[in-house]
Design a protein around this motif. Sequence first.
Motif, PDB file in Angstrom:
ATOM      1  N   UNK A  79       0.825  -1.209   0.000  1.00  0.00           N
ATOM      2  CA  UNK A  79       0.000   0.000   0.000  1.00  0.00           C
ATOM      3  C   UNK A  79       0.866   1.269   0.000  1.00  0.00           C
ATOM      4  N   UNK A  80       1.948   1.243   0.735  1.00  0.00           N
ATOM      5  CA  UNK A  80       2.849   2.398   0.789  1.00  0.00           C
ATOM      6  C   UNK A  80       3.513   2.620  -0.563  1.00  0.00           C
ATOM      7  N   UNK A  85      -0.785   4.834   1.309  1.00  0.00           N
ATOM      8  CA  UNK A  85      -0.490   5.146   2.711  1.00  0.00           C
ATOM      9  C   UNK A  85       0.864   5.819   2.796  1.00  0.00           C
ATOM     10  N   UNK A  86       1.111   6.458   3.920  1.00  0.00           N
ATOM     11  CA  UNK A  86       2.444   7.031   4.136  1.00  0.00           C
ATOM     12  C   UNK A  86       3.323   5.994   4.837  1.00  0.00           C
ATOM     13  N   UNK A  87       4.626   6.111   4.639  1.00  0.00           N
ATOM     14  CA  UNK A  87       5.568   5.148   5.201  1.00  0.00           C
ATOM     15  C   UNK A  87       5.636   5.296   6.719  1.00  0.00           C
ATOM     16  N   UNK A  88       5.523   4.158   7.412  1.00  0.00           N
ATOM     17  CA  UNK A  88       5.590   4.192   8.872  1.00  0.00           C
ATOM     18  C   UNK A  88       6.713   3.304   9.417  1.00  0.00           C
ATOM     19  N   UNK A  89       7.016   2.192   8.758  1.00  0.00           N
ATOM     20  CA  UNK A  89       8.087   1.318   9.253  1.00  0.00           C
ATOM     21  C   UNK A  89       9.414   1.719   8.626  1.00  0.00           C
ATOM     22  N   UNK A  90      10.484   1.241   9.221  1.00  0.00           N
ATOM     23  CA  UNK A  90      11.824   1.575   8.732  1.00  0.00           C
ATOM     24  C   UNK A  90      12.061   0.990   7.350  1.00  0.00           C
ATOM     25  N   UNK A  96      11.488   3.580  -0.017  1.00  0.00           N
ATOM     26  CA  UNK A  96      11.143   4.826  -0.696  1.00  0.00           C
ATOM     27  C   UNK A  96      12.398   5.668  -0.937  1.00  0.00           C
ATOM     28  N   UNK A  97      13.302   5.673   0.009  1.00  0.00           N
ATOM     29  CA  UNK A  97      14.568   6.395  -0.147  1.00  0.00           C
ATOM     30  C   UNK A  97      15.380   5.778  -1.280  1.00  0.00           C
ATOM     31  N   UNK A  98      15.438   4.437  -1.315  1.00  0.00           N
ATOM     32  CA  UNK A  98      16.163   3.742  -2.377  1.00  0.00           C
ATOM     33  C   UNK A  98      15.561   4.074  -3.746  1.00  0.00           C
ATOM     34  N   UNK A  99      14.243   4.038  -3.869  1.00  0.00           N
ATOM     35  CA  UNK A  99      13.588   4.316  -5.153  1.00  0.00           C
ATOM     36  C   UNK A  99      13.881   5.742  -5.619  1.00  0.00           C
ATOM     37  N   UNK A 100      13.865   6.669  -4.696  1.00  0.00           N
ATOM     38  CA  UNK A 100      14.151   8.068  -5.040  1.00  0.00           C
ATOM     39  C   UNK A 100      15.589   8.218  -5.518  1.00  0.00           C
ATOM     40  N   UNK A 101      16.530   7.593  -4.823  1.00  0.00           N
ATOM     41  CA  UNK A 101      17.934   7.699  -5.201  1.00  0.00           C
ATOM     42  C   UNK A 101      18.256   6.915  -6.473  1.00  0.00           C
ATOM     43  N   UNK A 102      17.544   5.827  -6.726  1.00  0.00           N
ATOM     44  CA  UNK A 102      17.798   5.010  -7.910  1.00  0.00           C
ATOM     45  C   UNK A 102      17.354   5.709  -9.185  1.00  0.00           C
ATOM     46  N   UNK A 103      16.480   6.705  -9.071  1.00  0.00           N
ATOM     47  CA  UNK A 103      16.044   7.451 -10.249  1.00  0.00           C
ATOM     48  C   UNK A 103      17.147   8.352 -10.778  1.00  0.00           C
ATOM     49  N   UNK A 104      18.129   8.629  -9.975  1.00  0.00           N
ATOM     50  CA  UNK A 104      19.246   9.451 -10.398  1.00  0.00           C
ATOM     51  C   UNK A 104      19.209  10.811  -9.744  1.00  0.00           C
ATOM     52  N   UNK A 105      20.364  11.393  -9.670  1.00  0.00           N
ATOM     53  CA  UNK A 105      20.493  12.706  -9.065  1.00  0.00           C
ATOM     54  C   UNK A 105      20.457  13.762 -10.164  1.00  0.00           C
TER      55      UNK A 105
END
Length: 145
Positions: A79-80, A85-90, A96-105
Amino acid sequence: MSEQLVASKIYQGMPESAPMSFLSQRRFYDDANFPKGFRRSGDFTNKEAELLECHGLAMKALADGSRLPSTDEEAQFVDVVRGNKSASSILEQIWLKYCKLAQGKPFYAVVGTVHAPAVAPEAEIELDDIDDDEVSDDEEPEDTP
């Protein structure tokens, strides 16, 4: 139970007797986006890198739909990832951090300006400039020897 799996359950905030979530047989690596590994990339802490390596294959399979969720934690993760839903667990936050960084800087020039994509200028043609006497589509060109 191995020490690594127990540690990952503690990081998730689950009791040790809870059913195992995000199990995978192999470690997760993304050599295309992180060729030196998650730890040495400088983007993840040691704890985040360890959790991503241990549970990344399961999270990737859940995210792309090739694996169905088997626990409530995995269902919430799906769901997240879908944005319901918003992320609640580590683990959700790390993925989500990995997906954002994998898109490239973003790329910035050496002088500090952001380059905009080049746009071709539009040519303006006014039809009033063409005289009807000079060129006609119906006439055949004259052959001059």
